[in-house]
Design a protein around this motif. Structure first.
Motif, PDB file in Angstrom:
ATOM      1  N   PRO A 101     -16.230   3.529 -13.928  1.00  0.00           N
ATOM      2  CA  PRO A 101     -17.313   2.549 -13.912  1.00  0.00           C
ATOM      3  C   PRO A 101     -18.199   2.531 -15.158  1.00  0.00           C
ATOM      4  CG  PRO A 101     -17.767   4.342 -12.380  1.00  0.00           C
ATOM      5  CD  PRO A 101     -16.385   4.551 -12.901  1.00  0.00           C
ATOM      6  N   GLY A 102     -18.179   3.554 -15.976  1.00  0.00           N
ATOM      7  CA  GLY A 102     -19.106   3.667 -17.091  1.00  0.00           C
ATOM      8  C   GLY A 102     -18.973   2.660 -18.216  1.00  0.00           C
ATOM      9  N   PRO A 103     -17.785   2.461 -18.765  1.00  0.00           N
ATOM     10  CA  PRO A 103     -17.680   1.606 -19.956  1.00  0.00           C
ATOM     11  C   PRO A 103     -18.081   0.152 -19.688  1.00  0.00           C
ATOM     12  CG  PRO A 103     -15.662   2.868 -19.630  1.00  0.00           C
ATOM     13  CD  PRO A 103     -16.513   3.066 -18.411  1.00  0.00           C
ATOM     14  N   ALA A 104     -18.541  -0.495 -20.756  1.00  0.00           N
ATOM     15  CA  ALA A 104     -18.858  -1.924 -20.680  1.00  0.00           C
ATOM     16  C   ALA A 104     -17.592  -2.692 -20.307  1.00  0.00           C
ATOM     17  CB  ALA A 104     -19.385  -2.398 -22.031  1.00  0.00           C
ATOM     18  N   PRO A 105     -17.733  -3.882 -19.720  1.00  0.00           N
ATOM     19  CA  PRO A 105     -16.552  -4.644 -19.283  1.00  0.00           C
ATOM     20  C   PRO A 105     -15.509  -4.854 -20.371  1.00  0.00           C
ATOM     21  CG  PRO A 105     -18.529  -5.639 -18.390  1.00  0.00           C
ATOM     22  CD  PRO A 105     -18.980  -4.556 -19.335  1.00  0.00           C
ATOM     23  N   LEU A 106     -15.927  -5.190 -21.580  1.00  0.00           N
ATOM     24  CA  LEU A 106     -14.955  -5.432 -22.648  1.00  0.00           C
ATOM     25  C   LEU A 106     -14.198  -4.153 -23.000  1.00  0.00           C
ATOM     26  CD1 LEU A 106     -13.628  -7.348 -24.589  1.00  0.00           C
ATOM     27  CD2 LEU A 106     -15.569  -7.050 -26.150  1.00  0.00           C
ATOM     28  N   THR A 107     -14.892  -3.038 -23.039  1.00  0.00           N
ATOM     29  CA  THR A 107     -14.238  -1.754 -23.306  1.00  0.00           C
ATOM     30  C   THR A 107     -13.257  -1.417 -22.189  1.00  0.00           C
ATOM     31  OG1 THR A 107     -16.169  -0.999 -24.534  1.00  0.00           O
ATOM     32  CG2 THR A 107     -14.650   0.713 -23.745  1.00  0.00           C
ATOM     33  N   ALA A 108     -13.657  -1.666 -20.949  1.00  0.00           N
ATOM     34  CA  ALA A 108     -12.770  -1.413 -19.811  1.00  0.00           C
ATOM     35  C   ALA A 108     -11.518  -2.287 -19.892  1.00  0.00           C
ATOM     36  CB  ALA A 108     -13.515  -1.656 -18.498  1.00  0.00           C
ATOM     37  N   ILE A 109     -11.688  -3.540 -20.302  1.00  0.00           N
ATOM     38  CA  ILE A 109     -10.531  -4.434 -20.441  1.00  0.00           C
ATOM     39  C   ILE A 109      -9.612  -3.926 -21.550  1.00  0.00           C
ATOM     40  CG2 ILE A 109      -9.799  -6.758 -21.118  1.00  0.00           C
ATOM     41  CD1 ILE A 109     -12.374  -7.803 -19.736  1.00  0.00           C
ATOM     42  N   ARG A 110     -10.193  -3.522 -22.654  1.00  0.00           N
ATOM     43  CA  ARG A 110      -9.384  -2.990 -23.762  1.00  0.00           C
ATOM     44  C   ARG A 110      -8.614  -1.753 -23.307  1.00  0.00           C
ATOM     45  NH1 ARG A 110     -11.655  -0.826 -29.621  1.00  0.00           N
ATOM     46  NH2 ARG A 110      -9.623  -0.731 -30.659  1.00  0.00           N
ATOM     47  N   ASN A 111      -9.279  -0.864 -22.589  1.00  0.00           N
ATOM     48  CA  ASN A 111      -8.613   0.330 -22.069  1.00  0.00           C
ATOM     49  C   ASN A 111      -7.527  -0.030 -21.064  1.00  0.00           C
ATOM     50  OD1 ASN A 111     -10.247   1.936 -23.666  1.00  0.00           O
ATOM     51  ND2 ASN A 111     -11.708   2.358 -22.034  1.00  0.00           N
ATOM     52  N   ALA A 166     -11.690  -9.435 -11.223  1.00  0.00           N
ATOM     53  CA  ALA A 166     -11.778  -7.981 -11.396  1.00  0.00           C
ATOM     54  C   ALA A 166     -13.035  -7.590 -12.169  1.00  0.00           C
ATOM     55  CB  ALA A 166     -10.528  -7.463 -12.107  1.00  0.00           C
ATOM     56  N   VAL A 167     -13.374  -8.338 -13.214  1.00  0.00           N
ATOM     57  CA  VAL A 167     -14.585  -8.043 -13.991  1.00  0.00           C
ATOM     58  C   VAL A 167     -15.827  -8.302 -13.142  1.00  0.00           C
ATOM     59  CG1 VAL A 167     -15.994  -8.776 -15.974  1.00  0.00           C
ATOM     60  CG2 VAL A 167     -13.538  -8.398 -16.255  1.00  0.00           C
ATOM     61  N   ALA A 168     -15.814  -9.379 -12.370  1.00  0.00           N
ATOM     62  CA  ALA A 168     -16.960  -9.687 -11.507  1.00  0.00           C
ATOM     63  C   ALA A 168     -17.187  -8.572 -10.492  1.00  0.00           C
ATOM     64  CB  ALA A 168     -16.745 -11.024 -10.806  1.00  0.00           C
ATOM     65  N   GLU A 169     -16.127  -8.091  -9.885  1.00  0.00           N
ATOM     66  CA  GLU A 169     -16.267  -6.978  -8.933  1.00  0.00           C
ATOM     67  C   GLU A 169     -16.801  -5.744  -9.634  1.00  0.00           C
ATOM     68  OE1 GLU A 169     -12.619  -6.280  -6.802  1.00  0.00           O
ATOM     69  OE2 GLU A 169     -12.454  -8.406  -6.279  1.00  0.00           O
ATOM     70  N   ARG A 170     -16.314  -5.483 -10.813  1.00  0.00           N
ATOM     71  CA  ARG A 170     -16.720  -4.308 -11.587  1.00  0.00           C
ATOM     72  C   ARG A 170     -18.199  -4.357 -11.952  1.00  0.00           C
ATOM     73  NH1 ARG A 170     -14.286  -0.614 -14.542  1.00  0.00           N
ATOM     74  NH2 ARG A 170     -15.379   0.135 -16.371  1.00  0.00           N
ATOM     75  N   THR A 171     -18.698  -5.552 -12.259  1.00  0.00           N
ATOM     76  CA  THR A 171     -20.073  -5.712 -12.729  1.00  0.00           C
ATOM     77  C   THR A 171     -21.035  -6.161 -11.636  1.00  0.00           C
ATOM     78  OG1 THR A 171     -19.639  -7.990 -13.410  1.00  0.00           O
ATOM     79  CG2 THR A 171     -19.310  -6.263 -15.077  1.00  0.00           C
ATOM     80  N   GLY A 172     -20.505  -6.495 -10.471  1.00  0.00           N
ATOM     81  CA  GLY A 172     -21.369  -6.986  -9.396  1.00  0.00           C
ATOM     82  C   GLY A 172     -21.850  -8.411  -9.630  1.00  0.00           C
ATOM     83  N   ARG A 173     -21.125  -9.145 -10.446  1.00  0.00           N
ATOM     84  CA  ARG A 173     -21.500 -10.531 -10.737  1.00  0.00           C
ATOM     85  C   ARG A 173     -20.615 -11.509  -9.984  1.00  0.00           C
ATOM     86  NH1 ARG A 173     -23.505 -11.620 -16.677  1.00  0.00           N
ATOM     87  NH2 ARG A 173     -25.238 -10.201 -16.657  1.00  0.00           N
TER      88      ARG A 173
END
Length: 192
Positions: free
Chosen positions: A76-86, A134-141
């Motif tokens: 959960p820590g990395p920013a969304p863009l970093t998580a996508i890159r990973n 997936a990003v929305a779930e990750r960020t709560g948006r």
């Protein structure tokens, strides 16, 4: 996977391999579903159970769910863009060199056949929807939120020139390397 799932995956792979072989030999337009089915030792109706259209035998793959799963596994820590890159990095490690070679052939074909390019654009929108959720779930948006959609759209936009360069230069640079560099460029704020 169960025996049944393995058999289905093998049949699917065989159909795609035979389609690519026939298309390489005689061209996309000249290759029929009946020829692909015969070469794959399945009936045309079996072909259509795996692929609704001839375009789908080239376009369809299992990589979006693989990417989505890799994104959902990110901490959960990395920013969304970093998580996508990973997630892209992780998903690429799951793809064998043989599969990547087949993706290259399919991608090259897709870029050269107008009907396939149109279907590819449809697929990109499906990928955007999948990653947006997936990003929305990750960020709560809200997945319909403009910011989330723009972020994922920017990622897909960054991946497109990677695919183009990969094909135009006959795979001289590996696709995973190009994608990682492009997403790093995006992370850095697109310094030009």
């Amino acid at each position: 996977m169960s025996l049944r799932e393995r058999k289905k995956a093998k049949t699917r792979r065989t159909i795609q391999e035979q389609a690519l072989r026939l298309i390489a030999a005689q061209g996309y337009e000249a290759t029929t579903v009946e020829q692909i089915a015969e070469a794959s030792e399945v009936s045309p109706s079996t072909f259509f159970r795996y692929f609704p259209t001839k375009e789908d035998v080239i376009i369809q793959d299992d990589y979006d769910p693989m990417l989505e799963a890799a994104l959902r596994r990110q901490p959960p820590g990395p920013a969304p863009l970093t998580a996508i890159r990973n997630a892209f990095r992780a998903a690429f490690t799951e793809i064998s060199d043989e599969e990547l070679a087949q993706i290259f052939v399919r991608t090259k074909l897709t870029l050269s056949v107008p009907a396939l390019r149109v279907r590819t654009v449809e697929g990109m929108f499906a990928t955007i929807d999948l990653l947006t959720r997936a990003v929305a779930e990750r960020t709560g948006r809200d997945p319909r939120g403009f910011a989330v959609q723009v972020l994922v759209g920017a990622v897909i936009g960054a991946v497109l020139p990677c695919i183009k360069v990969w094909v135009e230069h006959d795979g001289a640079r590996p696709l995973p390397e190009l994608v990682d560099e492009a997403l790093g460029f995006l992370e850095a704020g697109l310094p030009v």
